[in-house]
Design an enzyme around this catalytic site. Sequence first.
Site, PDB file in Angstrom:
ATOM      1  N   HIS A 469       0.831  -1.210   0.000  1.00  0.00           N
ATOM      2  CA  HIS A 469       0.000   0.000   0.000  1.00  0.00           C
ATOM      3  C   HIS A 469       0.864   1.258   0.000  1.00  0.00           C
ATOM      4  O   HIS A 469       0.699   2.148  -0.843  1.00  0.00           O
ATOM      5  CB  HIS A 469      -0.920  -0.023   1.221  1.00  0.00           C
ATOM      6  CG  HIS A 469      -1.792   1.189   1.371  1.00  0.00           C
ATOM      7  ND1 HIS A 469      -3.135   1.189   1.057  1.00  0.00           N
ATOM      8  CD2 HIS A 469      -1.517   2.461   1.793  1.00  0.00           C
ATOM      9  CE1 HIS A 469      -3.643   2.388   1.273  1.00  0.00           C
ATOM     10  NE2 HIS A 469      -2.673   3.185   1.736  1.00  0.00           N
ATOM     11  N   GLU A 470       1.780   1.334   0.959  1.00  0.00           N
ATOM     12  CA  GLU A 470       2.608   2.534   1.059  1.00  0.00           C
ATOM     13  C   GLU A 470       3.534   2.676  -0.154  1.00  0.00           C
ATOM     14  O   GLU A 470       3.811   3.788  -0.604  1.00  0.00           O
ATOM     15  CB  GLU A 470       3.411   2.520   2.360  1.00  0.00           C
ATOM     16  CG  GLU A 470       2.562   2.522   3.624  1.00  0.00           C
ATOM     17  CD  GLU A 470       1.529   3.633   3.676  1.00  0.00           C
ATOM     18  OE1 GLU A 470       1.751   4.702   3.064  1.00  0.00           O
ATOM     19  OE2 GLU A 470       0.482   3.437   4.317  1.00  0.00           O
ATOM     20  N   HIS A 473       1.741   4.482  -2.873  1.00  0.00           N
ATOM     21  CA  HIS A 473       1.891   5.939  -2.738  1.00  0.00           C
ATOM     22  C   HIS A 473       3.259   6.375  -3.254  1.00  0.00           C
ATOM     23  O   HIS A 473       3.387   7.380  -3.971  1.00  0.00           O
ATOM     24  CB  HIS A 473       1.772   6.349  -1.268  1.00  0.00           C
ATOM     25  CG  HIS A 473       0.383   6.354  -0.728  1.00  0.00           C
ATOM     26  ND1 HIS A 473      -0.653   7.022  -1.327  1.00  0.00           N
ATOM     27  CD2 HIS A 473      -0.138   5.779   0.396  1.00  0.00           C
ATOM     28  CE1 HIS A 473      -1.765   6.866  -0.614  1.00  0.00           C
ATOM     29  NE2 HIS A 473      -1.470   6.116   0.434  1.00  0.00           N
ATOM     30  N   HIS A 476       3.466   6.468  -6.974  1.00  0.00           N
ATOM     31  CA  HIS A 476       2.724   7.628  -7.481  1.00  0.00           C
ATOM     32  C   HIS A 476       3.630   8.864  -7.499  1.00  0.00           C
ATOM     33  O   HIS A 476       3.577   9.679  -8.418  1.00  0.00           O
ATOM     34  CB  HIS A 476       1.510   7.870  -6.592  1.00  0.00           C
ATOM     35  CG  HIS A 476       0.431   8.680  -7.228  1.00  0.00           C
ATOM     36  ND1 HIS A 476      -0.710   9.071  -6.546  1.00  0.00           N
ATOM     37  CD2 HIS A 476       0.299   9.203  -8.470  1.00  0.00           C
ATOM     38  CE1 HIS A 476      -1.482   9.773  -7.343  1.00  0.00           C
ATOM     39  NE2 HIS A 476      -0.895   9.875  -8.508  1.00  0.00           N
TER      40      HIS A 476
END
Length: 680
Positions: A469-470, A473, A476
């Site tokens: 998940h992190e 980020h 991105h």
Amino acid sequence: MSDNILLNLGHEPHFDKIRTDDIAPAMRSAMDEARRQIAQIKAQNTTTWENTVERLTDITEKIGRIWGVVAHLNSVADTPELRAAYNELMPEVTVFFTEIGQDIELYERFKAIKASPEFARLSAAQQTKLAHDLRDFVLSGAELPPEQQAELAALQTESAQLSAQFSQNVLDATDAFALYFDDESSLHGLPEDALAMFQAAAQAEGKSGYKIGLQMPHYLAVMQYADNRELRQQVYRAYVTRASELGKPEWDNTPIIDRTLEIALAQAKLLGYHNYAELSLVTKMADSPAQVLDFLHDLARRAKPFAEKDLAQVRAFAAEKLGLPDIQSWDLAYAGEKLREAQYAFSETEVKKYFPVGKVLSGLFAQIDQLYGVRFTEKKVPVWHEDVRYFELEKDGETIGAVYMDLYAREGKRSGAWMNDYRGRRRFLSGDKAGQVQTPTAYLVCNFTPPVAGKEARLTHDEIITLFHEMGHGLHHLLTRVDELGVSGINGVEWDAVELPSQFMENFVWEFDVLRGMSAHEDTGEALPESLFAKMLAAKNFQRGMFLVRQMEFALFDMSIYSESDESSLHRWAETLQRVRKEVAVVQPPEYNRFANSFGHIFAGGYSAGYYSYAWAEVLSADAYAAFEESGDVKATGVKFWNEILAVGGSRSAAESFKAFRGRAPSIDALLRHSGFTVA
């Protein structure tokens, strides 16, 4: 002053040389110089993108980078001295950025660029940034009369201070709690790695035996595995009453919540909005608080029957098999783990033995390489703690970014998991660096169970999901191709879309080939067997209904209290939480539960009137992953996802980016299917 490391931050900061005494002189010197340069901008006879917007970007980036390093250290390596320096400077830094946002002369220059022939020659990213800047001037109060500007500035300063204090109170209350045990007699059921962790915690204080704290790995281990019900209740009560009136008065966040809500409403009304939720949504995808509330109620309605079924199942099992006819909040995780083991014939402890952190990172990097053709290479650079690792990201032999990874829980480190950035991508237009591209660097922070007794840390499947998940980020931020800092990477992306790339990455942790490639059993070295994976997959949506209604509880509470327009009702937030729980929750916690007092996301973490973003973006991420399920060409689909979602950052709206990738507007069907819910 020239030897102050904070005034000479390079490609990688010299974290090993930063001294607390450097912080105030560096920030004040930099802000003084910035104000002189801003005065020069306003004194110019002409106004162009380069001499106004680009120069102001140079100025604010330098201040933001210094303060960003300080704020980062404050969250991962808190000390009394660092905290004092941070708190002392917080008002001054807030005032500095407020001054810029309210500067009518700068605002007029930005408007002049929008109205000039030059605007048509700007890139799409530059035009989007300018639109965001003009909007942000208005939201900062640039169009307000001076007395209202001053009032808004004072509110923003106080809000920033309260946010910092909220987090510090939670951290202090978390770190202060400790239970000590001389032997294992009260710790039956806890797995060996948890006992080793508790033993290491005691040894770190020069004690024998075991120490249990409230850091997340400690808390989860007790809740999930401790046979000792009294111990579970004791740790649960300590955890859910952190930073409340039930603990030390100086750590009580109740008055901070009251004042935070007062300030939020006052800010909104100064800017012409009925409530803070309306103000918050100006920079988000959602159109109105009513739309968000309808979305959340609809999802809660769909999930609640499944949650009720989940609860009935675990209650029946607890009564029949565990001798717990009156199952309570501190029993749910324990009974849930036992039920999972009974239903699916595996335990989280068994799964964890397959995932050493080194193999997991290698598997993560391999999956990213498969999707985007990029590679991570570890490098040695100065770091803030010995556990931190640094990786450069390369594409076709060229370095395009870097990431620091700080994976383990420890005292003095804020709980949770997050990604932040040291710097963003930009192409310089003038000066010594004209034409050069600044590559992005990210911080990736988690709170996993630390390694003990010289053994490599091993991750639970949930921790692997958090890591992916992190990193979503992080990607991105790192894989942007936008050259304009204000809209490159995560910058300028609507807050309710920013979770799309992170939640998208979670899906790959449910693919057998991905998991098998990052596994090696601690005793045999064997990879994850398909039979165990099949059990994990069968249990994927175990208690998913209960999880989702809990998320709806958080999100509805958040949106409800920030949608309040009546000042006389602001302090009834505890009643609002109870009302929301009665409507959507299937588990009612004990009266002493003070969950809100440590809900840092909405009182100290930027998610005020925005917690719904997790569910909102999960619709987008599930639908995006469905494109990979439908495609026979993962590489081509990955390239398209990079080009249309990750690469463009905030240079266009998230809705446009999603449509460019998917060819249509998002649908909730994939989320319902992935969750095990029917569309009906």
